[in-house]
Design an enzyme around this catalytic site. Sequence first.
Site, PDB file in Angstrom:
ATOM      1  N   ASN A  17     -47.527 -27.967 124.224  1.00 47.22           N
ATOM      2  CA  ASN A  17     -48.741 -28.255 123.585  1.00 47.22           C
ATOM      3  C   ASN A  17     -49.196 -30.002 123.551  1.00 47.22           C
ATOM      4  O   ASN A  17     -50.409 -30.158 123.508  1.00 47.22           O
ATOM      5  CB  ASN A  17     -48.546 -28.014 122.029  1.00 47.22           C
ATOM      6  CG  ASN A  17     -48.878 -26.466 121.758  1.00 47.22           C
ATOM      7  OD1 ASN A  17     -50.053 -26.061 121.811  1.00 47.22           O
ATOM      8  ND2 ASN A  17     -47.683 -25.757 121.675  1.00 47.22           N
ATOM      9  N   ARG A  87     -38.266 -29.127 112.632  1.00 50.13           N
ATOM     10  CA  ARG A  87     -37.525 -29.645 111.505  1.00 50.13           C
ATOM     11  C   ARG A  87     -38.370 -29.289 110.491  1.00 50.13           C
ATOM     12  O   ARG A  87     -40.013 -29.544 110.538  1.00 50.13           O
ATOM     13  CB  ARG A  87     -37.268 -31.111 111.460  1.00 50.13           C
ATOM     14  CG  ARG A  87     -36.463 -31.389 112.471  1.00 50.13           C
ATOM     15  CD  ARG A  87     -34.922 -31.211 112.204  1.00 50.13           C
ATOM     16  NE  ARG A  87     -34.061 -31.540 113.325  1.00 50.13           N
ATOM     17  CZ  ARG A  87     -32.672 -31.639 113.157  1.00 50.13           C
ATOM     18  NH1 ARG A  87     -32.136 -31.551 111.957  1.00 50.13           N
ATOM     19  NH2 ARG A  87     -31.911 -32.120 114.047  1.00 50.13           N
ATOM     20  N   LEU A  89     -40.700 -31.105 107.071  1.00 49.13           N
ATOM     21  CA  LEU A  89     -40.711 -32.549 106.905  1.00 49.13           C
ATOM     22  C   LEU A  89     -40.326 -32.629 105.579  1.00 49.13           C
ATOM     23  O   LEU A  89     -40.607 -32.058 104.425  1.00 49.13           O
ATOM     24  CB  LEU A  89     -42.094 -33.016 107.074  1.00 49.13           C
ATOM     25  CG  LEU A  89     -42.556 -32.627 108.525  1.00 49.13           C
ATOM     26  CD1 LEU A  89     -44.061 -33.469 108.665  1.00 49.13           C
ATOM     27  CD2 LEU A  89     -41.928 -33.494 109.636  1.00 49.13           C
ATOM     28  N   HIS A 105     -48.567 -23.017 114.986  1.00 50.82           N
ATOM     29  CA  HIS A 105     -47.712 -22.019 114.549  1.00 50.82           C
ATOM     30  C   HIS A 105     -48.113 -20.829 115.202  1.00 50.82           C
ATOM     31  O   HIS A 105     -49.307 -20.387 115.149  1.00 50.82           O
ATOM     32  CB  HIS A 105     -47.567 -21.744 112.973  1.00 50.82           C
ATOM     33  CG  HIS A 105     -46.804 -20.605 112.579  1.00 50.82           C
ATOM     34  ND1 HIS A 105     -45.124 -21.021 112.703  1.00 50.82           N
ATOM     35  CD2 HIS A 105     -46.789 -19.430 112.231  1.00 50.82           C
ATOM     36  CE1 HIS A 105     -44.705 -19.890 112.347  1.00 50.82           C
ATOM     37  NE2 HIS A 105     -45.538 -18.841 112.328  1.00 50.82           N
ATOM     38  N   GLY A 139     -44.240 -26.339 101.458  1.00 50.85           N
ATOM     39  CA  GLY A 139     -43.713 -25.275 101.881  1.00 50.85           C
ATOM     40  C   GLY A 139     -43.531 -24.927 103.319  1.00 50.85           C
ATOM     41  O   GLY A 139     -43.544 -25.823 104.267  1.00 50.85           O
ATOM     42  N   HIS A 167     -49.176 -19.096 123.806  1.00 50.43           N
ATOM     43  CA  HIS A 167     -49.140 -20.652 124.497  1.00 50.43           C
ATOM     44  C   HIS A 167     -50.509 -20.863 125.067  1.00 50.43           C
ATOM     45  O   HIS A 167     -51.275 -22.051 124.769  1.00 50.43           O
ATOM     46  CB  HIS A 167     -48.037 -20.631 125.414  1.00 50.43           C
ATOM     47  CG  HIS A 167     -46.842 -21.383 124.872  1.00 50.43           C
ATOM     48  ND1 HIS A 167     -45.532 -21.276 125.341  1.00 50.43           N
ATOM     49  CD2 HIS A 167     -46.748 -21.950 123.585  1.00 50.43           C
ATOM     50  CE1 HIS A 167     -44.672 -21.967 124.474  1.00 50.43           C
ATOM     51  NE2 HIS A 167     -45.321 -22.574 123.393  1.00 50.43           N
TER      52      HIS A 167
HETATM   53  C1  GRF Z   1     -45.598 -23.352 120.017  1.00 50.30           C
HETATM   54  O1  GRF Z   1     -45.429 -22.149 120.162  1.00 50.30           O
HETATM   55  C2  GRF Z   1     -45.780 -23.793 118.609  1.00 50.30           C
HETATM   56  O2  GRF Z   1     -46.851 -22.842 117.960  1.00 50.30           O
HETATM   57  C3  GRF Z   1     -44.395 -23.797 117.960  1.00 50.30           C
HETATM   58  O3  GRF Z   1     -43.452 -24.070 118.709  1.00 50.30           O
HETATM   59  C4  GRF Z   1     -43.899 -24.017 120.153  1.00 50.30           C
HETATM   60  C5  GRF Z   1     -43.872 -25.082 120.731  1.00 50.30           C
HETATM   61  O4  GRF Z   1     -44.060 -25.327 122.158  1.00 50.30           O
HETATM   62  N1  GRF Z   1     -44.656 -24.548 116.666  1.00 50.30           N
HETATM   63  P1  GRF Z   1     -44.001 -26.284 123.082  1.00 50.30           P
HETATM   64  O5  GRF Z   1     -43.104 -27.244 122.764  1.00 50.30           O
HETATM   65  O6  GRF Z   1     -45.603 -27.052 122.649  1.00 50.30           O
HETATM   66  O7  GRF Z   1     -44.346 -25.875 124.334  1.00 50.30           O
END
Ligand code: GRF
Length: 193
Positions: A17, A87, A89, A105, A139, A167
């Site tokens: 990402n 983690r 926060l 997410h 949360g 992804h």
């Molecule tokens: C993604 O699927 C994101 O939604 C989740 O962790 C994954 C991270 O993937 N929170 P990357 O490290 O960006 O490849």
Amino acid sequence: MTAPIPIAILASGEGTNLQALIDAIGAGRLAASIRLVLSDRATAPALQRAARAGIPAHVIVPSATAETIKLLRSANVALVCLAGYMRILPPEMIAAYPDRIINIHPALLPAFPGLHAIRQALQAGARVTGCTVHFVDTGIDTGPIILQERVPIAPDDTEASLTAKIHRIEHQLYPKAIQLFAEGRLPSSRQPS
Ligand code: GRF
């Protein structure tokens, strides 16, 4: 396009990402400037992606909240983006950046929050899942939703195949959400004053 918004990325893992954001900026689809990448894992490939892109990167100690906030403040970021940051926060961090921390997410929240969201969707026999960009509150994956996109689950999907599908969608959705924030197009209560 609007002036680039200064952002920080927190990542624990692969950083695909993060890469999608670097690429979206390069392609002129996202008016942002990644000032800082922070990781709680020294071996996270995300750190190498940052280095390749010439972005300052640091390993942080998750319990050293004051130090992390100091790094973010010295980079003058307007938005903190969690991208696979594994983690929770601390409240001090959320208080330091109210409505300025967002997360991506891999599920259609509020369904399947927390760890292993893709596995959870498969185990539940869901026909549809997706991904969500949301503000971070105290949360677990409970903050106000910014954008979501659905991903149908095929009968023969495995965790690996579904992860790849999600992804691909995440990599489009996260730059879009940050661009909305940068353009001031989120509801006024959530917009920086
Ligand atoms: C993604 O699927 C994101 O939604 C989740 O962790 C994954 C991270 O993937 N929170 P990357 O490290 O960006 O490849």
